[in-house]
Design an enzyme around this catalytic site. Structure first.
Site, PDB file in Angstrom:
ATOM      1  N   CYS A 270       0.472  -1.308   0.122  1.00 43.48           N
ATOM      2  CA  CYS A 270      -0.059  -0.013   0.174  1.00 43.48           C
ATOM      3  C   CYS A 270       0.793   1.328  -0.050  1.00 43.48           C
ATOM      4  CB  CYS A 270      -0.905  -0.018   1.265  1.00 43.48           C
ATOM      5  SG  CYS A 270      -1.346  -1.488   1.943  1.00 43.48           S
ATOM      6  N   ARG A 299       5.749 -11.579   5.959  1.00 47.65           N
ATOM      7  CA  ARG A 299       5.190 -11.179   7.247  1.00 47.65           C
ATOM      8  C   ARG A 299       5.653 -12.276   8.338  1.00 47.65           C
ATOM      9  NH1 ARG A 299      -0.914  -9.553   5.428  1.00 47.65           N
ATOM     10  NH2 ARG A 299      -0.508  -8.128   4.017  1.00 47.65           N
ATOM     11  N   GLN A 317       0.698 -11.164  -2.981  1.00 44.89           N
ATOM     12  CA  GLN A 317      -1.062 -10.510  -2.942  1.00 44.89           C
ATOM     13  C   GLN A 317      -1.332  -9.893  -4.345  1.00 44.89           C
ATOM     14  OE1 GLN A 317      -0.433  -7.549   0.287  1.00 44.89           O
ATOM     15  NE2 GLN A 317      -2.197  -8.513   1.222  1.00 44.89           N
ATOM     16  N   ASP A 319      -2.845  -7.362  -5.449  1.00 46.64           N
ATOM     17  CA  ASP A 319      -3.152  -6.243  -4.576  1.00 46.64           C
ATOM     18  C   ASP A 319      -3.488  -4.934  -5.425  1.00 46.64           C
ATOM     19  OD1 ASP A 319      -3.397  -4.866  -2.372  1.00 46.64           O
ATOM     20  OD2 ASP A 319      -1.340  -4.739  -1.844  1.00 46.64           O
ATOM     21  N   HIS A 321      -4.802  -0.915  -5.464  1.00 50.39           N
ATOM     22  CA  HIS A 321      -5.314   0.317  -4.666  1.00 50.39           C
ATOM     23  C   HIS A 321      -6.095   1.490  -5.438  1.00 50.39           C
ATOM     24  CE1 HIS A 321      -2.163  -1.617  -1.981  1.00 50.39           C
ATOM     25  NE2 HIS A 321      -3.232  -1.195  -0.974  1.00 50.39           N
ATOM     26  N   LYS A 402     -14.889  -2.665   5.828  1.00 48.02           N
ATOM     27  CA  LYS A 402     -14.514  -3.568   4.878  1.00 48.02           C
ATOM     28  C   LYS A 402     -15.490  -4.748   4.593  1.00 48.02           C
ATOM     29  CE  LYS A 402     -11.946  -6.653   7.527  1.00 48.02           C
ATOM     30  NZ  LYS A 402     -10.926  -7.727   8.018  1.00 48.02           N
ATOM     31  N   HIS A 448      -8.246  -0.363  -0.562  1.00 46.05           N
ATOM     32  CA  HIS A 448      -7.548  -1.541  -0.790  1.00 46.05           C
ATOM     33  C   HIS A 448      -8.346  -2.857  -1.151  1.00 46.05           C
ATOM     34  CE1 HIS A 448      -4.401   0.253   2.086  1.00 46.05           C
ATOM     35  NE2 HIS A 448      -5.541   0.921   2.549  1.00 46.05           N
TER      36      HIS A 448
HETATM   37 ZN    ZN Z   1      -3.281  -2.212   0.524  1.00 45.39          ZN
END
Ligand code: ZN
Length: 580
Positions: A270, A299, A317, A319, A321, A402, A448
């Site tokens: 992010c 992680r 991910q 991912d 945004h 979310k 996100h």
């Molecule tokens: Zn994010």
């Protein structure tokens, strides 16, 4: 069970035994691990106790009396001392509950007694069906510096049929365990040299993954996403600005020092995407701006919770945004939710459930209006898409509401996959803005979202869902060609070439193995189609096909077969799950 263990090993020490999903466990110390024959003996003893129909009798006693009763049981004493320390009543005033099950007609003191909050069944006879499942080592209080106890897991059901069905599901889950299939099908591995939770992908697993990623890129491109890249490490300044070092540091790998700076491996992408947004002045005309990356993140997970690809320390991910104006939030979330479900359906999942997490006013940033608008937008999107959902009140992260989307797999297990998260925090922290049509500065909204969540985990879920028999469009090898004898090799190569030219993934097995062995090998690798070619096929320009489902066809024209499989791949058909 604890009563049975204590009657078989009177010197046993016993710790705690809570109910868990679909069953229960209890931790013991008998000075050695339990053996399979021990479990059988415990089960026999349990059946005896059930046959005696011993009542469970609740008693309440003062703490000092309980300490006296359990004085030879150090774990019980420790539990009681814990109660005493946290008690407002003091040792003398505190009362604890016990359950005693005396054997009928037995003298006082016989039978079994344990600390328990309750409630209980009326008697042992009310247990219709149970089974002990397995044992494992478990540290007392989960602390590796404390003694290792032996945990016995069991399950109990209202009827024998329910127990049988549950045992069948367990067996099936074991047969489908992605860690086992990963080895059997040569897809990926976790070499100990790398450290826990870090995988390498072998060519066949790599092929499936590449197809998944290519598919994902294609649908994202069609939906107006732009592709970006970011580094795996960044110095502490970034993680201070993003706030990760304040609220996420425990889940990050420790820093490395370089040129007197601290660098962290990224746990999320992010902040990088936010910097791309901020790299120049943005106009309202550019919004929605959708930035996508297959971001490899790392992680820290405790080694005890690592579970193959499902819970790893390094993963990727899908991912994105999305930066939008306030007016764009509702339509964007709606189209996003449609996008998620279309994609999951293409991978063969069509049962969805969602969780909507709402604001906890005690710990949240952003305005009331902002939260209301975003939460309503998420709710409207769920209703418009007809996805059943539950509301988890006050369960949202501090920075925004979310939606989490669960799918159900072939065994009926729920897996949480996709997340759509509204964020009021990042645009503030990074001071994001755009220029409106009236030439004013406004803050954009940020969303996100990850659809697979983790590519690796999604792959693991699919592997178990399909029991390794991937749909043809995803299968690492789609067609296996097996020439019967040496003289059919040339025709086999011709067949393989026709399939390859049509963009299909083919493997020819012309090895010295017997025909039977080569067929078994292809079946074992769960390839969707096998073509056995000999004189008859070579002469007529045909193939004999064996589908993974068991269907066999003879004398199929080569072009026909190629066209059929190419069409099946283009449709991304999922196999009937009864076939896998
Ligand atoms: Zn994010």
């Amino acid at each position: 069970m604890a009563q049975a263990v204590l009657s078989l090993w009177p010197e046993a020490r016993y710790a705690i035994g809570p109910p868990i999903e679909d069953g229960f466990y209890y931790d013991f110390d008998i000075g050695r691990p339990f053996l399979p024959e021990d479990l059988a003996a415990i089960e026999r003893k349990m059946r005896g106790i059930i046959a005696q129909d011993q009542p469970f009798v609740r008693e309440e006693v003062k703490l000092p009396d309980a300490l006296e009763l359990f004085k030879d049981q150090p774990y019980k004493v420790e539990i009681l001392e814990g109660i005493s320390e946290s008690s407002e009543e003091g040792v003398e005033g505190e009362v604890v509950s016990l359950y005693r099950n005396p054997r009928k007609g037995a003298r006082d003191g016989e039978g079994y007694v344990d600390l328990c909050r309750g409630p209980h069944l009326p008697s042992t006879g009310a247990i219709p069906a149970f089974k002990l499942l397995r044992t494992s080592g478990a540290y007392w209080r989960g602390d590796e510096h404390r003694p290792m106890l032996q945990r016995i897991y069991g399950t109990a059901w209202f009827t024998q049929e329910e127990l049988d069905a549950y045992l069948h599901r367990l067996e099936e889950a074991q047969r489908r365990d992605h860690r086992r299939l990963g080895v059997e099908l040569d897809l990926f591995s976790f070499p100990p040299e790398l450290g826990g939770g870090l995988s390498v992908w072998h060519p066949k697993g790599g092929t499936v993954r590449r197809v998944m990623e290519e598919y994902s890129r294609k649908v994202h491109e069609r939906s107006g996403y732009e592709f970006v890249y970011s580094p795996h490490v960044a110095r502490s300044l970034l993680w201070e600005t993003s706030g990760h070092l304040d609220w996420y540091a425990d889940s990050m790998y420790p820093p490395m020092e370089l040129d007197e700076q601290k660098y962290y491996v990224k746990p999320m992408s992010c902040p990088f995407h936010t910097l791309i947004y901020r790299s120049r002045l943005r106009s309202y005309r550019e919004l929605p701006l959708r930035l996508f990356e297959f971001g490899a993140v790392y992680r820290y997970e405790r080694s005890g919770v690592l579970h193959g690809l499902m819970r790893a320390r390094g993963f990727t991910q899908d991912d994105a945004h999305i930066f939008v104006t306030e007016e764009q939030v509702v339509p964007e979330l709606r189209s996003l939710l449609g996008f998620v479900t279309r994609m999951l359906r293409d991978f063969g999942f069509d049962t969805f459930e969602a969780k909507l997490s709402t604001r906890d006013p005690e710990k949240s940033v952003g305005t009331d209006e902002g939260w209301d608008l975003a939460t309503d937008a998420l709710r409207q999107a769920l209703e418009a898409e007809g996805i059943p959902y539950v509301v988890n009140e006050r369960d949202a992260a501090f920075y925004g509401p979310k939606i989490d989307i669960d799918i159900r797999d072939a065994l009926g297990r729920a897996w949480q996959l996709s997340t759509l998260q509204v964020d009021f925090n990042f645009p503030e922290r990074f001071d994001l803005s755009y220029v409106t049509a009236d030439n004013e500065r406004k803050r954009p909204w940020m969303i996100h979202r990850a659809l697979f969540g983790s590519v690796e985990r999604f792959f693991g879920i699919m592997l178990e869902h399909y029991a390794g028999a991937f749909p043809t469009w995803l299968a690492p090898v789609q067609v296996a060609v097996i020439p019967i004898a040496d003289r059919h090799q040339a025709y086999g190569e011709h067949v393989a070439e026709a399939l390859t030219d049509a963009g299909l993934r083919v493997e020819t097995d012309a090895s010295d193995e017997t025909l039977g062995n080569r067929i078994r090998k292809a079946q074992g690798s769960k390839v969707p189609y096998m073509l056995v070619v000999g004189d008859r096929e070579a002469e007529a320009g045909t193939v004999a096909t064996r589908a993974r489902s068991g269907d066999k066809r003879n004398d199929v024209a080569l072009e026909t077969f190629v066209a059929e499989v190419a069409a099946e791949v283009a449709r991304r058909s999922a196999p009937a799950l009864t076939d896998v």
